[in-house]
Structure formats: structure tokens, C-alpha cells
Design an enzyme around this catalytic site. Structure first.
Site, PDB file in Angstrom:
ATOM      1  N   TRP A 214      22.481  -8.218 -23.269  1.00  0.00           N
ATOM      2  CA  TRP A 214      21.077  -8.930 -22.680  1.00  0.00           C
ATOM      3  C   TRP A 214      20.235  -9.435 -23.951  1.00  0.00           C
ATOM      4  O   TRP A 214      19.012  -9.714 -23.636  1.00  0.00           O
ATOM      5  CB  TRP A 214      21.074  -7.963 -22.041  1.00  0.00           C
ATOM      6  CG  TRP A 214      21.077  -6.099 -22.455  1.00  0.00           C
ATOM      7  CD1 TRP A 214      19.642  -5.573 -23.646  1.00  0.00           C
ATOM      8  CD2 TRP A 214      21.767  -5.146 -22.435  1.00  0.00           C
ATOM      9  NE1 TRP A 214      19.569  -4.911 -23.787  1.00  0.00           N
ATOM     10  CE2 TRP A 214      21.319  -3.949 -23.682  1.00  0.00           C
ATOM     11  CE3 TRP A 214      23.274  -5.298 -21.658  1.00  0.00           C
ATOM     12  CZ2 TRP A 214      22.056  -2.938 -23.429  1.00  0.00           C
ATOM     13  CZ3 TRP A 214      23.870  -3.730 -22.179  1.00  0.00           C
ATOM     14  CH2 TRP A 214      23.244  -2.869 -23.206  1.00  0.00           C
ATOM     15  N   HIS A 215      20.302  -8.457 -25.299  1.00  0.00           N
ATOM     16  CA  HIS A 215      19.396  -7.961 -26.580  1.00  0.00           C
ATOM     17  C   HIS A 215      19.803  -9.256 -26.991  1.00  0.00           C
ATOM     18  O   HIS A 215      20.263  -9.931 -27.568  1.00  0.00           O
ATOM     19  CB  HIS A 215      19.462  -7.088 -26.913  1.00  0.00           C
ATOM     20  CG  HIS A 215      18.232  -7.345 -28.023  1.00  0.00           C
ATOM     21  ND1 HIS A 215      17.536  -5.683 -28.100  1.00  0.00           N
ATOM     22  CD2 HIS A 215      18.362  -7.718 -29.101  1.00  0.00           C
ATOM     23  CE1 HIS A 215      16.372  -6.295 -29.388  1.00  0.00           C
ATOM     24  NE2 HIS A 215      17.228  -7.220 -29.611  1.00  0.00           N
TER      25      HIS A 215
ATOM     26  N   GLU B 279      25.447  -4.688 -27.091  1.00  0.00           N
ATOM     27  CA  GLU B 279      24.498  -5.191 -26.554  1.00  0.00           C
ATOM     28  C   GLU B 279      24.470  -7.044 -25.375  1.00  0.00           C
ATOM     29  O   GLU B 279      24.057  -7.966 -26.411  1.00  0.00           O
ATOM     30  CB  GLU B 279      22.846  -5.058 -27.056  1.00  0.00           C
ATOM     31  CG  GLU B 279      22.913  -3.242 -27.239  1.00  0.00           C
ATOM     32  CD  GLU B 279      21.368  -2.697 -27.528  1.00  0.00           C
ATOM     33  OE1 GLU B 279      20.307  -3.756 -26.980  1.00  0.00           O
ATOM     34  OE2 GLU B 279      20.824  -1.686 -27.549  1.00  0.00           O
TER      35      GLU B 279
ATOM     36  N   GLU C 269       5.980   4.003 -27.936  1.00  0.00           N
ATOM     37  CA  GLU C 269       6.499   3.511 -26.412  1.00  0.00           C
ATOM     38  C   GLU C 269       8.261   3.131 -26.987  1.00  0.00           C
ATOM     39  O   GLU C 269       8.870   4.350 -26.156  1.00  0.00           O
ATOM     40  CB  GLU C 269       6.690   1.988 -26.046  1.00  0.00           C
ATOM     41  CG  GLU C 269       6.663   1.566 -24.629  1.00  0.00           C
ATOM     42  CD  GLU C 269       6.780   0.287 -24.127  1.00  0.00           C
ATOM     43  OE1 GLU C 269       5.722  -0.356 -24.636  1.00  0.00           O
ATOM     44  OE2 GLU C 269       7.173   0.099 -22.413  1.00  0.00           O
TER      45      GLU C 269
ATOM     46  N   ASP D  41      15.258  -7.959 -24.469  1.00  0.00           N
ATOM     47  CA  ASP D  41      15.458  -7.266 -23.033  1.00  0.00           C
ATOM     48  C   ASP D  41      16.070  -8.579 -22.429  1.00  0.00           C
ATOM     49  O   ASP D  41      14.852  -8.488 -21.402  1.00  0.00           O
ATOM     50  CB  ASP D  41      16.511  -6.547 -22.934  1.00  0.00           C
ATOM     51  CG  ASP D  41      16.749  -5.526 -23.688  1.00  0.00           C
ATOM     52  OD1 ASP D  41      16.998  -5.779 -25.232  1.00  0.00           O
ATOM     53  OD2 ASP D  41      15.969  -4.316 -23.645  1.00  0.00           O
TER      54      ASP D  41
END
Ligand SMILES: [Zn+2]
Length: 372
Positions: A342-343, A340, A260, A296
Site C-alpha cells: 500500500w505504500h 508493503e 506522530e 499509504d
């Protein structure tokens, strides 16, 4: 007559000798036995006790009490009495050819303080390599730090010459790997742990299996998987966020397998080009998402996490649930990843709290405390 006198003389000599032998046995032997007993009682081995008595070191050793380093060197055929005062000041750390190596360090001109630093930062291989070099000046300025690594010594010197920063930071940055290019000199692991470090220098192997991967309940994220403990704490955090802000937190992306990540990287590469892809997507095997410990996070109220009510609450409270915001704006040069908002990464409450209180990156924490 003459014969009788001579016989008498002979006999008195014999008696004298016997008396002397008896005195020796009765007085000297117990002293010797007592000396041995005293030293053995302190913890020294039989061989060490012999060496102590043969070299007349008893008084000095008794003053020191038991000293593991001394016990080890006294047992060794490489014991050299002229180095006694240095041996006794060394903290014992197990090495092959311990006494021989210490003698070599002393012969090269290292002080007892430097030898302690060298041994603390070495392993058998790096010590062997180091002993092949001539005397290196000023090693204490780097090796004084507990987390210094002897095999990195040349890199510390080179990095400081190039960057002119203080020695402690040099040791931290070089141990992180910042003197090398991303993905250039990597280590990989197939062992999962909650405190594992995954970044552009530390990857997982093709065989890596994360632990306890479970489905995220639909109401917290669609078609997502996470490590079970991570999920449990995320749900707690999400529910508390809802109480505080009226909105819960969702998982936008959790566990990703290697395929992925490869797909994600290739999509970014095609859509946005190499520079962008390198900045925002890590190579397969080097993403934290492979561990099942990274999330995330998505806000429920809006599509932009950074300025949402939920994010404001989460930045302040995540550590209480064991999460850290992994890629902060001010840490880009250390994490190697652009900001980031959101991470989040699950590291457990203890480490998350420490990082929160010390405003430290996980990279720095790892090289300070876990990389030994
Ligand atoms: Zn992520």
C-alpha cells in the site's frame, strides 16, 4: 696605416654584429611570436605557452589541439616532462594541488586509465587520504563504474570477499549502505527535494520542513495532509482509477511529523514487540512520511488493498502519475522494509517511468544517478 686597418676591422665586426642582431629581430622573433600566437590561439595560457616552448613540446602540443588538463599542468611549477604522455590522456577534473597529486599517482604506479577512474570517484578529502596509502591493486574493477566512490574502496573489497557477487552490484550495495547495520552510519538532511531519499541510512533532521503541505480533501482521505504536487497527482490517479474500476483510491496515511512517527513506532513496539516494530515501522526521522511525498493508499471497495481491483490497476499505472510502489516483496533486502502493498512514493513521472521500465529500486536509482 696600421691603425687605419685595425679601425676598419673593428668597424666590419661591428657591422656584422648589427646585421646579426637585425637578422635575429627580423626572422627569429617573428617565428617565436608566431609560435606563441599559434599556441595561444588554441587556448593555452601565457604561462603554459612559455613551458611548452621552453621544453620543446610545441609540435606535440599542436598535434593534440587544446587540452585542458595539459593547460593546467603546464601552468604548474610541479609540471614534470617525463609524465607528459600520461597528462595528455587525463580528463580534467578540478582538484587542489592537481599536478602534484597526479605526479604522486604516477609515481605510485597507477596507469592513466586508473588515474582517470580515481579522479572521477574522488573528492579533495578522499584523494588526499588515498594518496597516503601504498599502491592498491585492481582498483579498476570497482572504480570503472561512474557511480563508484573512492572513499568506499575498502568497503567494496570487504563486501565482495564476504558476499561473492559481481563488482557492479558490490558498488551499488555498498553505496546504498547495505554493508552496515540500519541506523548505524546515517546522513541527515534538512533540505526538501522531490527526489530526496529517506530510508534507514538517510534521515531528516529535527529542523526539516517539508514543502507545500496541504490538507487532503475529505473525499480522498480523512484528516490527512500531503505535499501539494503529490496530492494533485494522487487525485488525478484516483479519479482515473475510478473510471477504470468504479472505485477511487483514498489516502489512509500521508504526511506525518516527527512526533506522530514516534507515537506510531512506540504503539507498535508495545503492541507487537521489537522485531515486528523494527520490520514494519521506521524510526522517527527515517520515515518517508515526513516528506509529504509518501502515501499509504486505501482501496474504496475493501479494507485489504493488496488484492483489490484498485490495487491491480494502480500497480500497472502509478508510474504515469509519478508514483512508485516503494517496498516490493523482491526488494526487501535492499529497501530494508518488509513488503508493503500500500505504500506509494511520489518521485515525479520521469523517475517513476525509469524505475518502472528498469524494474529498479529507488535506492539503486539514487546511488547510480543522484549521489554525487
Ligand atoms: Zn507508509
Amino acid at each position: 696605416m696600421r691603425n687605419k686597418k685595425a679601425k676598419l676591422k673593428k668597424r666590419s665586426i661591428l657591422i656584422l654584429v648589427i646585421i646579426l642582431i637585425v637578422i635575429t629581430i627580423v626572422i627569429v622573433n617573428p617565428i617565436k611570436l608566431y609560435n606563441k600566437y599559434q599556441l595561444k590561439n588554441l587556448g593555452f595560457s601565457d604561462i603554459s605557452v612559455e613551458t611548452i616552448l621552453n621544453n620543446g613540446l610545441k609540435k606535440q602540443v599542436l598535434e593534440l589541439n587544446y587540452n585542458k588538463t595539459l593547460d593546467k599542468v603546464l601552468e604548474s611549477p610541479d609540471f614534470n616532462i617525463k609524465n607528459f604522455d600520461i597528462y595528455k590522456e587525463l580528463e580534467y577534473i578540478e582538484f587542489d594541488n592537481y599536478t602534484k597529486n597526479i605526479n604522486s599517482l604516477i609515481d605510485k604506479g597507477y596507469t592513466k586509465e586508473e588515474i582517470n577512474y580515481i579522479l572521477k570517484s574522488a573528492n579533495n578529502d578522499s584523494l588526499k587520504e588515498f594518496l597516503e596509502k601504498d599502491y592498491v591493486k585492481n582498483i579498476s574493477k570497482f572504480l570503472q563504474y561512474d557511480f563508484a566512490i573512492l572513499s568506499n574502496l575498502d568497503r567494496y573489497t570487504a563486501y565482495q570477499n564476504e558476499n561473492n557477487i559481481d563488482s557492479e552490484l558490490v558498488v551499488i550495495y555498498v553505496n546504498i549502505g547495505l554493508d552496515k547495520k540500519f541506523y548505524e552510519d546515517v546522513t541527515t538532511t534538512n533540505v526538501f527535494s522531490y527526489d530526496m531519499l529517506v530510508n534507514k541510512y538517510h534521515g531528516v533532521s529535527e529542523e526539516f520542513e517539508p514543502k507545500d503541505i496541504v490538507d487532503v480533501p475529505e473525499e480522498y482521505g480523512k484528516n490527512q495532509k500531503l505535499n501539494e504536487e503529490t496530492l494533485k497527482n494522487f487525485i488525478k490517479m484516483s479519479d482515473d482509477c475510478k473510471v477504470a474500476t468504479n472505485y477511487k483510491l483514498m489516502v489512509r496515511s500521508g504526511y506525518r511529523d516527527l512526533k506522530e512517527q514516534e507515537k506510531t513506532y512506540n504503539t507498535y513496539l508495545k503492541t507487537y514487540g521489537k522485531v515486528y516494530a523494527e520490520n514494519y515501522v521506521t524510526h522517527p526521522r527515517f520515515s518517508e512520511h515526513h516528506t509529504g511525498l509518501a502515501i499509504d493508499v486505501k482501496a474504496e471497495s475493501t479494507d485489504v488493498f493488496a488484492n483489490s481491483k484498485e490495487s491491480k490497476w494502480t500497480y500497472e499505472n502509478a508510474y504515469k502519475y509519478g508514483f512508485i510502489l516503494r517496498y516490493k516483496k523482491e526488494d526487501e533486502n535492499i529497501t530494508g522494509i518488509k513488503y508493503e502493498s500500500w505504500h506509494f512514493r511520489y518521485v515525479g513521472v520521469d523517475i517513476a517511468t525509469y524505475l518502472h521500465d528498469h524494474e529498479m529500486t529507488y535506492e539503486e536509482y539514487y546511488v547510480r544517478f543522484l549521489n554525487k
